[in-house]
Design an enzyme around this catalytic site. Sequence first.
Site, short mmCIF file in Angstrom:
data_model
loop_
_atom_site.label_atom_id
_atom_site.label_comp_id
_atom_site.label_asym_id
_atom_site.label_seq_id
_atom_site.Cartn_x
_atom_site.Cartn_y
_atom_site.Cartn_z
N HIS A 26 0.82 -1.07 -6.93
CA HIS A 26 -0.29 -0.53 -7.72
C HIS A 26 -1.52 -1.39 -7.48
O HIS A 26 -1.41 -2.60 -7.32
CB HIS A 26 0.06 -0.55 -9.21
CG HIS A 26 -0.80 0.36 -10.00
ND1 HIS A 26 -2.03 -0.02 -10.49
CD2 HIS A 26 -0.65 1.66 -10.34
CE1 HIS A 26 -2.57 0.99 -11.12
NE2 HIS A 26 -1.77 2.03 -11.04
N ASP A 55 5.18 6.58 -11.16
CA ASP A 55 5.71 7.72 -10.41
C ASP A 55 7.14 7.53 -9.95
O ASP A 55 7.77 8.48 -9.47
CB ASP A 55 4.81 8.00 -9.19
CG ASP A 55 3.45 8.49 -9.60
OD1 ASP A 55 3.38 9.23 -10.59
OD2 ASP A 55 2.46 8.13 -8.96
N1 CMC Z 1 5.59 -0.19 0.34
C1 CMC Z 1 5.49 -1.20 1.25
N2 CMC Z 1 4.45 -2.05 1.31
C2 CMC Z 1 3.47 -1.87 0.39
C3 CMC Z 1 3.51 -0.85 -0.57
C4 CMC Z 1 4.63 0.02 -0.57
N3 CMC Z 1 4.70 1.00 -1.47
N4 CMC Z 1 2.38 -0.92 -1.33
C5 CMC Z 1 1.66 -1.95 -0.85
N5 CMC Z 1 2.32 -2.53 0.19
C6 CMC Z 1 1.89 -3.74 0.93
C7 CMC Z 1 0.75 -3.42 1.90
O1 CMC Z 1 1.27 -3.07 3.17
C8 CMC Z 1 0.01 -4.74 1.91
O2 CMC Z 1 0.75 -5.64 2.70
P1 CMC Z 1 -0.01 -6.78 3.56
O3 CMC Z 1 -0.67 -7.67 2.56
O4 CMC Z 1 1.08 -7.45 4.34
O5 CMC Z 1 -0.99 -6.06 4.44
C9 CMC Z 1 0.11 -5.23 0.45
O6 CMC Z 1 1.33 -4.65 -0.04
C10 CMC Z 1 -1.06 -4.81 -0.43
O7 CMC Z 1 -1.18 -3.39 -0.37
P2 CMC Z 1 -2.54 -2.59 -0.36
O8 CMC Z 1 -2.35 -1.31 0.40
O9 CMC Z 1 -3.67 -3.50 0.08
O10 CMC Z 1 -2.74 -2.31 -1.89
P3 CMC Z 1 -3.67 -1.21 -2.54
O11 CMC Z 1 -4.08 -1.73 -3.87
O12 CMC Z 1 -4.77 -0.83 -1.60
O13 CMC Z 1 -2.72 0.09 -2.69
C11 CMC Z 1 -1.19 1.65 -3.57
C12 CMC Z 1 -2.09 0.45 -3.87
C13 CMC Z 1 -0.64 2.20 -4.88
C14 CMC Z 1 -2.01 2.75 -2.88
C15 CMC Z 1 -0.04 1.19 -2.65
O14 CMC Z 1 0.75 0.21 -3.29
C16 CMC Z 1 0.86 2.35 -2.19
O15 CMC Z 1 0.55 3.00 -1.19
N6 CMC Z 1 1.98 2.65 -2.93
C17 CMC Z 1 2.81 3.78 -2.62
C18 CMC Z 1 2.19 5.04 -3.20
C19 CMC Z 1 2.33 5.12 -4.71
O16 CMC Z 1 3.39 4.89 -5.26
N7 CMC Z 1 1.22 5.49 -5.37
C20 CMC Z 1 1.21 5.69 -6.83
C21 CMC Z 1 0.34 4.70 -7.53
S1 CMC Z 1 0.65 4.66 -9.31
C22 CMC Z 1 0.19 6.22 -9.90
C23 CMC Z 1 -1.28 6.32 -10.04
O17 CMC Z 1 -1.81 5.83 -11.05
O18 CMC Z 1 -1.88 6.90 -9.15
#
Ligand code: CMC
Length: 429
Positions: free
Chosen positions: A307, A364
């Site tokens: 998140h 989710d």
């Molecule tokens: N699986 C594997 N690795 C992950 C995941 C995941 N679900 N989420 C983040 N990471 C890793 C990412 O690769 C990065 O690694 P590194 O530092 O080595 O490059 C690190 O964790 C930080 O991730 P980020 O993409 O910079 O984080 P963000 O804040 O931009 O993204 C997110 C947040 C929710 C989009 C992401 O965690 C994700 O894609 N999760 C899966 C989709 C999901 O479940 N979304 C629902 C969110 S909650 C409901 C809502 O309110 O919308």
Amino acid sequence: MSDQAKIIYNDQTFEAPVVKGSEGELGLDISKLRGSTGLVTYDVAYKNTGATQSSITFIDGEKGILRHRGYSIEDLANNASFLEVAFLLLKGHLPNKKEYENYADLIRMHTLVNEDVKHVFQAFPNGSHPMGQLMTMMSMMSAFYPDSLNPHRIEEDFDMTITRLIAKTPTLVAMIQKKKMGHPLVYPKNNLEYVDNFLNMTFGQITQEYAVDPVLSSAMNKLLILHADHEQNCSASTVRIVGSSQSNLYASISAGIAALWGPSHGGANQRVLEMLEEIAKDGGNVQKFIDRAKDKNDPFRLMGFGHRVYKNFDPRARIIKKSADEVLGQLKVNDPILHLAKELEEKALADPYFAERKLFPNVDFYSGIIYRAMGFPVDMFTVLFALGRMPGWIAQWNEMRKAGQPIGRPRQIYTGEVHRPYPSWDERG
Ligand code: CMC
């Protein structure tokens, strides 16, 4: 503590006022930075940008706290009705008994949608995604209420649009499900409470009486509350920024639905279930999928994990997880997908990759399992998220409007070609 921060750039010093929130959150007010120094701030995806002051929802992502208007999500989910939470978000306080009864009556009076809406539904091909349908139906509402288009209308007109949205969205969502099943519509039954009315329109049949199962009703109520608002997330920010151009509320909400649809946001609940089904079909090797999520050469991510704001357990996921156990137990559903979900959660939480990055299950991760046990098709899941988020989107939009916030318009750092002469055809090679 100082209420000014200094930004020093070459020989210029910019004194930025420090803005303090009621929970002690601090922010730098850089609105005059460019005028003084020529600098803009650079923050891709607004990861560290406060776009507004807001008194609706407070999140402490490090501690896993979520509160609406000061009330904890745990208290609201365990005690309130969804309509009470909608009132709280929209009006700023919990209703007393009289206010609640009046509000419930007002909403009841507006549950029907115009009969012509059915014709719009007929135009959707069978199998079209429910989120696309909801987005279209929402923009279409502006066609039925042209008075809502005027940004300078009187306050009562804004209130009526908000009432219509809260009252009619369950009807539209139920129509989408009925279209999907190929079943005739069940009209609102206004002797029923808000959530029961929705379940009756969704799962009831015109051929026989349908008794709403109290277990389903309570689970649905809780799920809607858990989705009701989440401060400046992608879809709420979209609603606010579209609304800031003085676009009408239906159009702004329709844009919010579009933002919610994506799998990084609300669309994740559909993807979680699809991922769990894929793991099951592949033989149930959970570790294989965890390894894929860790592999930087593989675009696969564990859906329902991570998140932007929570770097601790998502408090909503904690409540939903408990609720999933209760609902499945009471409905006597023994879902192998739930066992896989538990195994995946345990293994991921024990894995240093997820621990180091503070990746926990989010809202989710478990919601889809409950929706599935209740009998919703998987592509309806994000639509149910949208139904719950409706009061939050509206509250965010209304706060922005009432504060008279100017049109939202970020800056950029241009990295393209510098000025070059327009070439003749021959010069282009
Ligand atoms: N699986 C594997 N690795 C992950 C995941 C995941 N679900 N989420 C983040 N990471 C890793 C990412 O690769 C990065 O690694 P590194 O530092 O080595 O490059 C690190 O964790 C930080 O991730 P980020 O993409 O910079 O984080 P963000 O804040 O931009 O993204 C997110 C947040 C929710 C989009 C992401 O965690 C994700 O894609 N999760 C899966 C989709 C999901 O479940 N979304 C629902 C969110 S909650 C409901 C809502 O309110 O919308």
